[in-house]
Design an enzyme around this catalytic site. Structure first.
Site, PDB file in Angstrom:
ATOM      1  N   ASP A  60      76.082 -16.526  23.992  1.00 35.98           N
ATOM      2  CA  ASP A  60      76.801 -17.014  25.163  1.00 35.98           C
ATOM      3  C   ASP A  60      76.080 -16.481  26.410  1.00 35.98           C
ATOM      4  O   ASP A  60      74.849 -16.404  26.412  1.00 35.98           O
ATOM      5  CB  ASP A  60      78.278 -16.611  25.095  1.00 35.98           C
ATOM      6  CG  ASP A  60      79.163 -17.542  25.927  1.00 35.98           C
ATOM      7  OD1 ASP A  60      79.032 -18.767  25.763  1.00 35.98           O
ATOM      8  OD2 ASP A  60      79.970 -17.052  26.727  1.00 35.98           O
TER       9      ASP A  60
ATOM     10  N   ASP B 277      73.664 -18.356  19.566  1.00 39.02           N
ATOM     11  CA  ASP B 277      73.294 -17.671  20.820  1.00 39.02           C
ATOM     12  C   ASP B 277      74.320 -16.590  21.121  1.00 39.02           C
ATOM     13  O   ASP B 277      75.322 -16.451  20.423  1.00 39.02           O
ATOM     14  CB  ASP B 277      73.260 -18.687  21.977  1.00 39.02           C
ATOM     15  CG  ASP B 277      74.601 -19.360  22.179  1.00 39.02           C
ATOM     16  OD1 ASP B 277      75.434 -18.819  22.926  1.00 39.02           O
ATOM     17  OD2 ASP B 277      74.845 -20.436  21.571  1.00 39.02           O
TER      18      ASP B 277
END
Length: 295
Positions: free
Chosen positions: A212, A210
Site C-alpha cells: 500500500d 504491495d
C-alpha cells in the site's frame, strides 16, 4: 446427510486456466439479479465439480465497484456450488506480510459505500451473522494446500475493503494500519456477505502485491510492480487450487460451522407480509427456508 462437493472459485483471469480440468465448458447462467461478470467455466478436477467465475470478467471489464456481486453469487448458487474460494490481490499493512505472500483472511472491515450488499430488503428482511465471515473448514484446506505448494502463507488476517478504484492516500493507509488491519483490497465485500446470505461456505485467499502507501521504503503503490507480482501469484494460486479437490473430497457433510444453514433464523418478515416479487428472486438464495405464499 452428505451432498456432492461443488467448488466455486472467484478470481482473476489467470486463475481459471487449469491443467487437468475435465469436461470444461463455459456456461451462461441467467440470474434475476442481472448478468454475472462473465460466463462460468465448469468442469471436474480430480473427481470434484468445479466452477470458475472471472470476477472482473475476461479482459477485466468491471471495476471493483461495478462487479455484479449479487448476480455472481446467485449464479454460483443456481449451479449448485456449495463452497466458494475467493482469490484476490491485496496490499499489506505489515512488514512481515510481504509481496508474494498469501493471507487466509478471517475478518473484514467494510468501507465500501456504492454497492448493493444484500439480497434481502423491503418486503423480505433478513439478518445473518457475520461475526465469523469465513468458513474455518475451507480456510483449513486453503492453508494446507498453500503450504503443500511451497507458498508462504499467513493464517488469519483482517481485510480492509475499500471502494476504489483509486488506491489509498498516505493518511488513509496509516489510519487503516492503526486500526490493526492486515491487508487491503477492493473486492471481498460485499462478496463474503452475499455468500453467507446464500448459505455458501466462503474462504478468502488474499495474494499480497504491495505494501500500500504507508511503508517508508516503498512509497506510493506502483502498478507496474503490482502486475509483475500478480503474474507470479497467479501460478501459485493455480497450484493451490489444484490441491483443493483431494483435500475437500467429492462429497461433504453439513458445514460444522453452519455456514450452509445461515438463514435458519434470519428472515424476519412475516409470510403474509412478504413481497412476492422479491421472494421469487430469492428462489435460489433462500428457497430452502422461504415459505411460498400464494398470490
Amino acid at each position: 446427510m452428505t451432498q456432492d462437493t461443488y467448488l466455486g472459485i472467484i478470481g482473476g483471469s489467470g486463475i481459471y486456466d487449469m491443467d487437468g480440468l475435465q469436461d470444461a465448458a463455459w456456461v451462461n447462467v441467467v440470474s434475476p439479479w442481472g448478468a454475472p461478470s462473465d460466463a462460468i467455466l465448469t468442469g471436474t478436477l480430480n473427481g470434484v465439480k468445479m466452477a470458475f467465475l472471472p470476477r472482473h470478467g475476461r479482459g477485466h471489464v468491471h471495476s471493483p465497484t461495478t462487479v455484479p456481486y449479487r448476480a455472481n453469487i446467485d449464479a454460483l448458487k443456481r449451479l449448485g456450488v456449495t463452497d466458494i474460494i475467493s482469490v484476490s490481490a491485496c496490499g499489506s499493512f505489515r512488514d512481515d506480510m510481504a509481496p508474494g505472500d498469501f493471507v487466509i483472511v478471517d475478518q473484514f472491515i467494510d468501507r465500501t459505500f456504492a454497492r448493493d450488499k444484500s439480497f434481502f430488503g423491503t418486503g423480505c428482511v433478513a439478518h445473518v451473522s457475520l461475526a465469523h465471515p469465513t468458513c474455518p473448514r475451507l480456510s483449513d484446506a486453503c492453508e494446507t494446500a498453500a503450504k503443500a505448494a511451497g507458498i508462504k502463507v499467513h493464517r488469519g488476517g483482517t481485510y480492509l475493503a475499500m471502494e476504489g478504484p483509486q488506491f489509498s492516500s498516505l493518511a488513509e493507509s496509516k489510519l487503516y494500519r492503526s486500526w490493526g488491519c492486515d491487508v487491503i483490497g477492493m473486492t471481498n465485500m460485499p462478496e463474503a456477505k452475499l455468500a453467507r446470505e446464500a448459505e455458501i461456505c466462503y474462504a478468502s485467499v488474499a495474494m499480497i502485491t504491495d505494501y500500500d502507501s504507508w511503508h517508508p521504503d516503498h512509497g506510493a503503490v506502483d502498478i507496474t510492480a503490482i502486475i509483475a507480482t500478480l503474474q507470479g501469484n497467479g501460478s501459485k494460486a493455480r497450484d493451490l487450487i489444484t490441491r483443493l479437490p483431494d483435500l475437500l473430497g467429492s462429497t461433504r457433510a453439513p458445514c460444522p460451522h453452519r455456514c450452509d444453514r445461515a438463514l435458519d433464523y434470519a428472515i424476519m418478515t412475516a409470510p403474509d407480509k412478504r413481497d412476492l416479487d422479491l421472494v421469487a428472486k430469492l428462489d435460489a438464495v433462500a428457497g430452502r427456508v422461504l415459505t411460498k405464499v400464494p398470490r
